[in-house]
Design a protein around this motif. Sequence first.
Motif, mmCIF file in Angstrom:
data_model
loop_
_atom_site.group_PDB
_atom_site.id
_atom_site.type_symbol
_atom_site.label_atom_id
_atom_site.label_comp_id
_atom_site.label_asym_id
_atom_site.label_seq_id
_atom_site.Cartn_x
_atom_site.Cartn_y
_atom_site.Cartn_z
ATOM 1 N N ILE A 123 0.834 -1.204 0.000
ATOM 2 C CA ILE A 123 0.000 0.000 0.000
ATOM 3 C C ILE A 123 0.866 1.249 0.000
ATOM 4 C CG2 ILE A 123 -1.789 1.271 1.255
ATOM 5 C CD1 ILE A 123 -2.828 -1.234 2.345
ATOM 6 N N ARG A 124 0.540 2.184 -0.833
ATOM 7 C CA ARG A 124 1.328 3.423 -0.847
ATOM 8 C C ARG A 124 1.269 4.095 0.527
ATOM 9 N NH1 ARG A 124 -1.569 8.241 -4.151
ATOM 10 N NH2 ARG A 124 0.479 9.071 -3.689
ATOM 11 N N GLY A 125 2.369 4.675 0.903
ATOM 12 C CA GLY A 125 2.503 5.245 2.242
ATOM 13 C C GLY A 125 1.449 6.284 2.567
ATOM 14 N N GLU A 126 1.014 7.011 1.524
ATOM 15 C CA GLU A 126 0.041 8.082 1.753
ATOM 16 C C GLU A 126 -1.332 7.539 2.118
ATOM 17 O OE1 GLU A 126 2.074 7.660 -0.724
ATOM 18 O OE2 GLU A 126 2.888 9.532 -1.501
ATOM 19 N N TYR A 127 -1.573 6.263 1.888
ATOM 20 C CA TYR A 127 -2.886 5.665 2.165
ATOM 21 C C TYR A 127 -2.956 5.147 3.594
ATOM 22 C CZ TYR A 127 -4.833 5.614 -2.615
ATOM 23 O OH TYR A 127 -5.366 5.941 -3.819
ATOM 24 N N TYR A 128 -2.353 5.876 4.509
ATOM 25 C CA TYR A 128 -2.259 5.358 5.871
ATOM 26 C C TYR A 128 -3.629 5.050 6.476
ATOM 27 C CZ TYR A 128 -1.044 4.918 10.762
ATOM 28 O OH TYR A 128 -0.898 4.451 12.036
ATOM 29 N N GLN A 129 -4.551 5.993 6.360
ATOM 30 C CA GLN A 129 -5.855 5.769 7.011
ATOM 31 C C GLN A 129 -6.639 4.659 6.326
ATOM 32 O OE1 GLN A 129 -4.860 8.325 5.214
ATOM 33 N NE2 GLN A 129 -6.492 9.797 4.782
ATOM 34 N N TYR A 130 -6.450 4.527 4.990
ATOM 35 C CA TYR A 130 -7.160 3.449 4.274
ATOM 36 C C TYR A 130 -6.558 2.097 4.639
ATOM 37 C CZ TYR A 130 -8.022 7.699 1.601
ATOM 38 O OH TYR A 130 -8.307 8.979 1.238
ATOM 39 N N GLN A 131 -5.232 2.120 4.831
ATOM 40 C CA GLN A 131 -4.549 0.888 5.226
ATOM 41 C C GLN A 131 -5.100 0.391 6.562
ATOM 42 O OE1 GLN A 131 -0.295 1.256 5.764
ATOM 43 N NE2 GLN A 131 -0.272 -0.560 7.050
ATOM 44 N N THR A 153 -0.219 -9.846 4.918
ATOM 45 C CA THR A 153 0.574 -8.785 5.535
ATOM 46 C C THR A 153 0.430 -7.520 4.716
ATOM 47 O OG1 THR A 153 2.188 -10.430 6.237
ATOM 48 C CG2 THR A 153 2.889 -8.134 6.316
ATOM 49 N N LEU A 154 0.177 -6.418 5.385
ATOM 50 C CA LEU A 154 0.122 -5.136 4.684
ATOM 51 C C LEU A 154 1.504 -4.502 4.746
ATOM 52 C CD1 LEU A 154 -3.297 -3.689 5.892
ATOM 53 C CD2 LEU A 154 -2.796 -5.510 4.267
ATOM 54 N N HIS A 155 1.988 -4.091 3.592
ATOM 55 C CA HIS A 155 3.335 -3.513 3.519
ATOM 56 C C HIS A 155 3.206 -2.082 3.019
ATOM 57 C CE1 HIS A 155 7.786 -3.953 2.927
ATOM 58 N NE2 HIS A 155 7.531 -2.847 2.266
ATOM 59 N N ARG A 156 3.678 -1.153 3.811
ATOM 60 C CA ARG A 156 3.542 0.260 3.439
ATOM 61 C C ARG A 156 4.683 0.728 2.573
ATOM 62 N NH1 ARG A 156 2.969 4.821 7.771
ATOM 63 N NH2 ARG A 156 2.248 6.247 6.181
#
Lengths: 406, 455
Positions: A123-131, A153-156
């Motif tokens: 997941i792109r780092g900017e999508y923190y809240q969506y992640q 596993t979610l990887h930022r």
Amino acid sequence: MREALIVSRKFSLEESHTLAVAQEHGAYKTLKKLQNLSPLEVIKIIKESGLRGKGGGGAPAGNKWALMPQESEKPSFLAVNCDESEPGTFKDRQIITKDPHLLIEGILLTCYAIKAIHAYVYIRGEYYQYQQVLQVAVDEANAAGLLGDVKITLHRGAGAYICGEKSALLESMEGKRGHPRLKPKQPEPEWYFGNPTLVNNVETIASVPFILEHGAEAYRSYGTERSPGTLLFAMSGHVERPGVYEAEFGVPMMEYINHFGGGVKNGKKLKAVIPGGASTGVLTAKEAEEVLLDYESLRAMGVSLGTGGMIVMDEETSMVAVLKNLLEFYHEESCGQCTPCREGTGWVDKLVGKILDGRGSSADIDELLEIAETMNGKTICVFAPAVSAVIVSFLTRFRDEFEAAL
Amino acid sequence: MMVQVIVDGKNYEAEEGSLLIDLLIKEQIKVPYFCYHEALGADGNCRMCMVEIAGQKRPQIACDTLVKPDMEVSSKSEKIEKVHTDILELELINHPVDCPTCDQAGECSLQDFYMDYGLHESKVRIEEKVKHDKHVDLGANVMLDQERCVLCARCTRFTDKITHTHELGIIGRGDEAKVSTMPGRKLHNPYAMNLVDICPVGALTSKDFRFKQRVWFLETANSVCHGCAKGCNIYIDHHKIKYEDDMIYRFRPRRNDAVNGFFICDAGRLSYKLLQNNRQTMIRHKDEIISEEKSIALYQSLLKQYKNSITVVIDANLYNEEIEALVDYAQRIGAEVCAPLECYDDTEFADTMLKSAKRAANYEKVVKMGLDRTMPKTSGLIINFNHTETFYAEMQIDFSTHQRPNASFILPIAAYSEQSGSLTNEDGLVQMCEKAVHKNSPSPTLREWLQKVGL
């Protein structure tokens, strides 16, 4: 226009991101079907459905799945590409926030087919809240025992556009600098720490449950012969109702823009449309009137469908300013590995900046086209060729505007 | 399997599946490249080595193209020359073009390719170019100029693949990308100065060599490093400035796949300083400088005086021919012979790459000849041929390349760089060293001294 809700079916439900609501509306039902299907049969169904990768390339997904070894001493992995960084594209975040369980279901089905033991969602780092929404969903599914043997596993990411390129994504996942890898000499899976890995876009994976539930034919009943199914097309820019609206392939572009987007904002005239994310080129209003939203029709116009994220521009838009905006982005985001891209993106940005400031000359326009030629087809990944196509597409369709700015 | 390949209309043979660029390099077919290096493999980032391959729509990079039977390659068509020119132009748009003050000038790939493929006027003005740091001290005698860098990543790949020390990386994106160490960390490995050689441009320069001499003035001789028994092949780059003496400016590794491959260690590279400094140039007896004639008479009278109590000490850095001549000489004057080696054993110096624990160039020759490797036993007279240890005897004569502060009778001899000869490395390989330096007033070689004192 006929309704075609394959991925976005549950988007409008209250609390659709929770396991309870999702299951109430049929989530994870297809997992039972796997009892009567072998992994190879699942791949066969995906192949028959004609499902195409929805991250922009549009390559047949089934063929990619078939490259994964069914018998292997090494563990297999699935990497779901949620590094959605293409300007104009914001569909994957709808899936992970509005129906994360659909993605998880798709992941489980895919992992079964390719015998993967571990799935990563990059997941792109900017999508923190969506992640975080997706993480809660993964935890819920895990607690409910739905994941079985599969680990998710979610990887930022750390904010680099190029990490959306599948091999750069894997480099990044390996903890290295996100540089695209040299292309293999023959078709083969991707490799994550030397292990066979399938990389697919979020929406591609999220389309899998429908196909397994209703069959390949049901999927093919939407879209065109060569672009079957649906896409979460999106609109931004000068439209009344920007947003993500799923539609089947092959609908006329203007019909889509008018139907879902409510037409050009404030009743102004349309000037141009970027059809599927920044890197896909640009269409004039006339071309937009004629084109259908499928891979082949857009290709025939010399542009591409990309992710289907349309950027609509009205008559008051300066195309020089638009190109400058895009080139600034590419200048910032070129990973810097290959010479033509590293140096070319900066140079074209400066040249268009010059034209925008009124300091340009006709030699600069020729120079731009020449650099575009050097950037095309001479690099490891398709970043530079995409920039090249964008420049050529703007300069050939709106050359008079550039000349007027000199 | 060897297969036929056609390049520019001519037939060549190459191993199927090998890299096309290796064939081009081997057959000296000109193709520009920065990032490819035979020791580091293909990386495919510079995009310079483009060739046309029959049946392929787009030009392909030769470093990532595998040889196939009957492959038809074109390296010089008008189309491909334009590709080379265009990519080179991009390579140069942010280059500072500071060749007049750049130490790489004269041995720079960027300069060479510009002469071959460029020759264009710069379309980007200097003040529009991207600015980077021009003086970054990476440590280990390596200086970085980020503006001259072409981002070929040879240096980062060297620290990743060769030394496995991983000090270097590329940071930043696009035209802001640059080579760097981690914040607060320095380059720190015993092979770091090879980075200066593998850097195709003037981005990495040697702190030791830079600003000392323009490379086109340097003369080069083939030699072998004397830092240890490994026998790494080197170039000795030297130059005689008018009215001054011939001086060595640097050692560089000379490729030899049987010994050192492409590299040498930094200790060996910098050993030219030890070779060149503190040289003995005069014949001295006690505190007096004496003539050659007088010294020969003195030498002969000492021989007579200590007859039957003489030991000849041989240094294990002397050439094969010198050691053989000395053994022969000792026999003739009835002297004992020894070549002490223990002082040359240095396990701390050794590693698994190139550095040997035997820190004398001709260690193996001494072993092979079966010479006595212990320190000399009590003697009346020791005639020491360039061994650096301190011995105990009633009288000692030193034939020495370098100064020995407490020597009572010392005669200067030519160093290995001032004469030709051969060495036997630790693997038994006999390798030739050319005469490099021509001193204004050369000291006699050891063999010349033996002639003078009467064989």
